[in-house]
Design an enzyme around this catalytic site. Sequence first.
Site, PDB file in Angstrom:
ATOM      1  N   ASP A  30      54.031  70.048  23.421  1.00 29.66           N
ATOM      2  CA  ASP A  30      53.689  70.494  22.067  1.00 29.66           C
ATOM      3  C   ASP A  30      54.380  71.833  21.790  1.00 29.66           C
ATOM      4  OD1 ASP A  30      51.078  69.775  20.028  1.00 29.66           O
ATOM      5  OD2 ASP A  30      52.013  71.742  19.839  1.00 29.66           O
ATOM      6  N   ASN A  83      43.797  62.912  16.687  1.00 31.72           N
ATOM      7  CA  ASN A  83      43.242  63.250  15.380  1.00 31.72           C
ATOM      8  C   ASN A  83      43.625  62.149  14.401  1.00 31.72           C
ATOM      9  OD1 ASN A  83      42.146  65.761  16.204  1.00 31.72           O
ATOM     10  ND2 ASN A  83      44.190  66.668  16.097  1.00 31.72           N
ATOM     11  N   GLN A  90      44.549  66.084  11.632  1.00 27.40           N
ATOM     12  CA  GLN A  90      45.881  65.485  11.834  1.00 27.40           C
ATOM     13  C   GLN A  90      46.875  66.144  10.882  1.00 27.40           C
ATOM     14  OE1 GLN A  90      46.120  61.180  11.477  1.00 27.40           O
ATOM     15  NE2 GLN A  90      48.231  61.152  12.252  1.00 27.40           N
ATOM     16  N   VAL A  92      50.513  65.805  11.724  1.00 30.30           N
ATOM     17  CA  VAL A  92      51.726  64.985  11.808  1.00 30.30           C
ATOM     18  C   VAL A  92      51.288  63.523  11.743  1.00 30.30           C
ATOM     19  CG1 VAL A  92      53.722  64.320  13.192  1.00 30.30           C
ATOM     20  CG2 VAL A  92      52.962  66.713  13.175  1.00 30.30           C
ATOM     21  N   HIS A  96      49.895  60.086  17.713  1.00 29.63           N
ATOM     22  CA  HIS A  96      50.177  60.811  18.962  1.00 29.63           C
ATOM     23  C   HIS A  96      48.879  61.098  19.698  1.00 29.63           C
ATOM     24  CE1 HIS A  96      49.790  63.658  15.626  1.00 29.63           C
ATOM     25  NE2 HIS A  96      49.204  64.477  16.473  1.00 29.63           N
ATOM     26  N   ILE A  97      48.996  61.113  21.025  1.00 34.13           N
ATOM     27  CA  ILE A  97      47.876  61.488  21.887  1.00 34.13           C
ATOM     28  C   ILE A  97      48.200  62.845  22.495  1.00 34.13           C
ATOM     29  CG2 ILE A  97      46.493  60.872  23.924  1.00 34.13           C
ATOM     30  CD1 ILE A  97      47.348  57.955  23.489  1.00 34.13           C
ATOM     31  N   HIS A  98      47.269  63.786  22.321  1.00 36.59           N
ATOM     32  CA  HIS A  98      47.419  65.092  22.979  1.00 36.59           C
ATOM     33  C   HIS A  98      46.850  64.980  24.392  1.00 36.59           C
ATOM     34  CE1 HIS A  98      47.781  67.575  19.138  1.00 36.59           C
ATOM     35  NE2 HIS A  98      47.237  66.480  18.658  1.00 36.59           N
TER      36      HIS A  98
HETATM   37  P1  5GP Z   1      47.908  66.910  15.040  1.00 31.66           P
HETATM   38  O1  5GP Z   1      47.288  68.141  14.458  1.00 31.66           O
HETATM   39  O2  5GP Z   1      48.616  66.080  13.974  1.00 31.66           O
HETATM   40  O3  5GP Z   1      46.972  66.096  15.875  1.00 31.66           O
HETATM   41  O4  5GP Z   1      48.997  67.414  16.068  1.00 31.66           O
HETATM   42  C1  5GP Z   1      50.319  67.665  15.747  1.00 31.66           C
HETATM   43  C2  5GP Z   1      50.891  68.497  16.853  1.00 31.66           C
HETATM   44  O5  5GP Z   1      52.300  68.434  16.789  1.00 31.66           O
HETATM   45  C3  5GP Z   1      50.501  69.974  16.774  1.00 31.66           C
HETATM   46  O6  5GP Z   1      49.814  70.340  17.954  1.00 31.66           O
HETATM   47  C4  5GP Z   1      51.851  70.693  16.615  1.00 31.66           C
HETATM   48  O7  5GP Z   1      51.898  71.903  17.340  1.00 31.66           O
HETATM   49  C5  5GP Z   1      52.843  69.667  17.154  1.00 31.66           C
HETATM   50  N1  5GP Z   1      54.157  69.739  16.544  1.00 31.66           N
HETATM   51  C6  5GP Z   1      54.443  69.787  15.217  1.00 31.66           C
HETATM   52  N2  5GP Z   1      55.773  69.812  15.011  1.00 31.66           N
HETATM   53  C7  5GP Z   1      56.350  69.745  16.250  1.00 31.66           C
HETATM   54  C8  5GP Z   1      57.704  69.739  16.693  1.00 31.66           C
HETATM   55  O8  5GP Z   1      58.657  69.785  15.916  1.00 31.66           O
HETATM   56  N3  5GP Z   1      57.926  69.678  18.039  1.00 31.66           N
HETATM   57  C9  5GP Z   1      56.892  69.618  18.930  1.00 31.66           C
HETATM   58  N4  5GP Z   1      57.228  69.569  20.216  1.00 31.66           N
HETATM   59  N5  5GP Z   1      55.600  69.638  18.541  1.00 31.66           N
HETATM   60  C10 5GP Z   1      55.322  69.695  17.220  1.00 31.66           C
END
Ligand code: 5GP
Length: 110
Positions: A30, A83, A90, A92, A96-98
């Site tokens: 991330d 998320n 969420q 993005v 995706h799985i964190h």
């Molecule tokens: P969400 O909040 O949608 O569950 O998580 C999206 C995650 O994607 C966030 O933790 C954010 O830091 C990560 N993220 C967003 N843009 C990029 C990117 O361009 N590269 C990487 N490696 N992570 C990203």
Amino acid sequence: MSDCIFCKIVNREIDTELIYEDSKIIAFNDISPVAPVHILVIPKEHFPTIEDAKDSDILSHLFSKVVEIAKMKNLEDYRLIINKGEKAGQTVFHLHIHIIGKRDLKWPPG
Ligand code: 5GP
Ligand code: ZN
């Protein structure tokens, strides 16, 4: 999806160091980690949310690889987060799985 940041990572339009890749998924760190280990595991195919992937075989593949990747990173204990939707955090809209590890997790509270 041409305007999806994770599709751009899949298509190598954005340079990102991959932790794991196979024909269906990739994993990478991330960009703003919340813990010493914070990995994102995503399908190569664009599913905006987990709801869009519910009938696909991709979910079982993603989860078994998540476990392998956690092992590969020597994580004994870790937290997985998905998320779904803006109000749940969420940001993005490409499934995706964190994998979050090596942090003292204050859960359950109390
Ligand atoms: P969400 O909040 O949608 O569950 O998580 C999206 C995650 O994607 C966030 O933790 C954010 O830091 C990560 N993220 C967003 N843009 C990029 C990117 O361009 N590269 C990487 N490696 N992570 C990203
Ligand atoms: Zn995408």
